[in-house]
Each structure stands twice: as C-alpha cells, then as structure tokens.
Design a protein around this motif. Structure first.
Motif, short mmCIF file in Angstrom:
data_model
loop_
_atom_site.label_atom_id
_atom_site.label_comp_id
_atom_site.label_asym_id
_atom_site.label_seq_id
_atom_site.Cartn_x
_atom_site.Cartn_y
_atom_site.Cartn_z
N ASN A 150 33.46 34.49 62.92
CA ASN A 150 33.27 35.93 62.50
C ASN A 150 34.62 36.42 61.94
OD1 ASN A 150 33.41 39.27 63.06
ND2 ASN A 150 31.58 38.51 62.12
N THR A 151 34.87 36.75 60.87
CA THR A 151 36.01 37.28 60.17
C THR A 151 35.86 38.46 59.22
OG1 THR A 151 38.11 36.47 58.95
CG2 THR A 151 35.92 35.35 58.36
N LYS A 152 36.94 39.05 59.00
CA LYS A 152 36.94 40.22 57.84
C LYS A 152 37.24 39.55 56.66
CE LYS A 152 38.20 43.99 60.85
NZ LYS A 152 36.81 44.04 61.29
N LEU A 153 37.43 38.41 56.53
CA LEU A 153 37.45 37.66 54.99
C LEU A 153 36.40 36.76 54.58
CD1 LEU A 153 41.24 36.11 55.49
CD2 LEU A 153 40.69 38.28 54.35
N SER A 154 36.00 37.10 53.29
CA SER A 154 35.06 36.36 52.85
C SER A 154 35.50 34.90 52.29
CB SER A 154 34.45 36.96 51.54
OG SER A 154 33.40 36.28 51.12
N ILE A 155 35.13 33.81 52.96
CA ILE A 155 35.34 32.64 52.74
C ILE A 155 34.55 31.89 52.19
CG2 ILE A 155 36.45 30.55 53.80
CD1 ILE A 155 38.37 32.82 54.19
N LYS A 202 49.73 30.28 55.97
CA LYS A 202 49.12 31.70 56.32
C LYS A 202 48.00 31.54 57.02
CE LYS A 202 50.53 33.92 52.14
NZ LYS A 202 50.94 34.80 52.01
N ARG A 203 47.70 32.36 57.91
CA ARG A 203 46.53 32.23 58.96
C ARG A 203 45.85 33.37 58.90
NH1 ARG A 203 50.91 32.03 63.37
NH2 ARG A 203 50.73 34.33 64.13
N PHE A 204 44.47 33.59 59.45
CA PHE A 204 43.73 34.64 59.46
C PHE A 204 42.89 34.70 61.00
CE2 PHE A 204 41.19 31.86 57.23
CZ PHE A 204 39.78 31.91 57.97
N PRO A 205 42.87 35.90 61.42
CA PRO A 205 42.20 35.97 62.84
C PRO A 205 40.52 35.59 62.50
CG PRO A 205 42.59 38.10 62.06
CD PRO A 205 43.31 37.02 61.13
N ALA A 206 40.07 35.03 63.54
CA ALA A 206 38.50 35.08 63.67
C ALA A 206 37.98 34.86 65.01
CB ALA A 206 38.10 33.66 62.90
N VAL A 207 36.89 35.15 65.29
CA VAL A 207 36.36 34.97 66.45
C VAL A 207 34.95 33.98 66.33
CG1 VAL A 207 34.95 36.23 68.41
CG2 VAL A 207 36.68 37.35 66.98
N ILE A 208 35.08 33.18 67.57
CA ILE A 208 34.00 32.32 67.59
C ILE A 208 32.90 32.76 68.26
CG2 ILE A 208 33.15 29.85 68.61
CD1 ILE A 208 36.05 29.07 68.44
N LYS A 209 31.75 33.18 67.55
CA LYS A 209 30.77 33.74 67.94
C LYS A 209 29.58 32.98 68.64
CE LYS A 209 30.42 37.70 67.52
NZ LYS A 209 30.98 38.67 68.61
N ASN A 210 29.52 31.68 68.12
CA ASN A 210 28.66 30.65 69.21
C ASN A 210 29.28 29.26 68.68
OD1 ASN A 210 27.28 29.36 66.74
ND2 ASN A 210 25.68 31.15 66.97
N ILE A 211 28.99 28.41 69.61
CA ILE A 211 29.63 26.96 69.45
C ILE A 211 28.41 25.87 69.95
CG2 ILE A 211 30.56 27.01 71.74
CD1 ILE A 211 32.94 25.42 70.56
N SER A 212 28.55 24.83 69.23
CA SER A 212 27.63 23.57 69.81
C SER A 212 28.54 22.35 69.34
CB SER A 212 26.41 23.69 68.89
OG SER A 212 26.82 23.13 67.59
#
Length: 113
Positions: free
Chosen positions: A48-53, A31-41
């Motif tokens: 950022n995702t709709k799921l609470s992890i 199973k996978r879920f979508p997310a957005v990388i809001k910042n990176i270092s």
C-alpha cells in the motif's frame, strides 16, 4: 475453496521501495518511496502506497524477518483503496528457494499468533 498456491496473512510492515525497472527495461535511480506490506505469502505481497505505480513495474525492497531479505517484485495490479492510496498486488521475481522458504516459515508462524 483455496485457489492460491501459497497461504497469505495480513501484516503491517513498513518498507522503502526502489523503482528498478518497467516493462523489462532497467531504471537506474536512487529514489525510494515508502510503502506498507498489507499482506504477504510465499508468492508475493500486497503493498500500500500513496503513489500510483503502473502494472509491470519492478520494485526492490528489504524485508526484515529473522534476517534482512532483499526482495524483487513485479506489480501485477494497482487498485485504489478507500483512502485514495494504492494497493499494489505484487509477485516475487527472481526469488531463491531459500528466501521463499523463510517467507513461508514467517507466514506459517503468523497464522498461529
């Protein structure tokens, strides 16, 4: 005063994350879920995702830079955003120096755009 070890830049990169572990226990799932990388270092990402992890969850995702990097992160914190999505502060784990240098190069390039 900059206290972070690595420079962080804002991004908006969509990725598919796979749950691979929790509190040092492996989880086998396709199973996978979508997310957005809001910042990176060079040290990690803010996803950022709709799921609470929960904290200490291990995630895997591919990041397309000049080549595809397979990256593993540990969730250090989960904060609810104003739109009720979840911002996951994550650190890279098991990352090679070569991959980290590629990310740092990408971050440095973004700083001057």
């Amino acid at each position: 005063l900059q206290r972070r070890k690595f420079v962080r830049v804002d991004t908006d990169i969509e990725v598919d994350c796979f749950l691979v572990g929790f509190q040092d226990r492996a989880i086998e799932s396709d199973k996978r879920f979508p997310a957005v990388i809001k910042n990176i270092s060079g040290g990690g990402v803010l996803l950022n995702t709709k799921l609470s992890i929960p904290k200490d969850t291990i995630l895997l995702f591919e990041l397309e830079l000049e080549e595809t990097l397979l990256l593993t992160v540990r969730v250090l914190r989960n904060e609810v955003d104003s739109d009720n999505s979840n911002n996951l502060g994550c650190e890279f784990i098991g990352i090679t120096d070569e991959k980290r240098q590629k990310i740092i190069k990408y971050v440095n390039k973004l700083q001057f755009i």
